[in-house]
Design an enzyme around this catalytic site. Structure first.
Site, PDB file in Angstrom:
ATOM      1  CG  ASP A 115      -1.986  -1.038   1.198  1.00  0.00           C
ATOM      2  OD1 ASP A 115      -2.361  -1.465   0.096  1.00  0.00           O
ATOM      3  OD2 ASP A 115      -2.470  -1.423   2.274  1.00  0.00           O
ATOM      4  CG  ASP A 134      -6.327  -1.661  -1.117  1.00  0.00           C
ATOM      5  OD1 ASP A 134      -6.366  -2.904  -1.242  1.00  0.00           O
ATOM      6  OD2 ASP A 134      -5.461  -1.076  -0.437  1.00  0.00           O
TER       7      ASP A 134
END
EC number: 3.4.23.36
Length: 160
Positions: A115, A134
């Site tokens: 991320d 995501d």
């Protein structure tokens, strides 16, 4: 169904390409933070071993999470192929499947999801990071909630 597969392909490719460019190409893995348009957009390295917001990251759930993502992807593909739907249904399914598979590849390669996108605004500091996959999973799931249901499909098994 072609729309589902093409959408999934492009989301997967965009996710993996941005991760490679930012994490490895821009060396975020060593730099840890790159200010792009602070505080609105900052690349902040975060290895997520759990699920959303780092939940379940205290124990090794890697293979369980891979299995869940693959099972959900398979379920969505079978469901949409049986029930049908409109263009928005197919786009939503493709977003979800492409995002899920993008994060599966990270878990297989790195043991965690890479991320890196961090966005804050208006005096509120967001401590969490996310990635393109995501976004695909979130928007795809939301789209499936809004664009599927009674009367929205063109499935083969439906009767009037």
């Amino acid at each position: 169904m072609r729309t589902v597969y093409w959408t999934a392909f492009w989301v997967f490719l965009l996710d993996q390409a941005t991760k490679w460019i930012v994490v490895h190409g821009m060396d975020l893995v060593d730099r840890m933070v790159i200010d792009v348009i602070p505080p609105f957009l900052v690349f902040r390295m975060a290895w997520n071993r759990g699920v959303n917001f780092g939940l379940l990251s205290d124990f090794d759930a890697r293979w369980i999470l891979i299995g869940v993502a693959l099972a959900v992807s398979a379920f969505v593909l079978v469901w949409v192929s049986r029930e049908g739907g409109n263009r928005w249904t197919y786009l939503s399914a493709g977003l979800l499947v492409g995002g899920a598979l993008g994060n599966v590849v990270d878990r297989v390669l790195y043991g965690a999801v890479a991320d890196f996108i961090n966005m804050s605004c208006c005096g509120i500091a967001n401590p969490y990071a996310f990635n393109i996959a995501d976004i695909g999973v979130f928007v795809g799931a939301l789209g499936l909630v809004f664009f599927t249901g009674r009367g929205s499909g063109t499935g083969r098994g439906k009767t009037a």
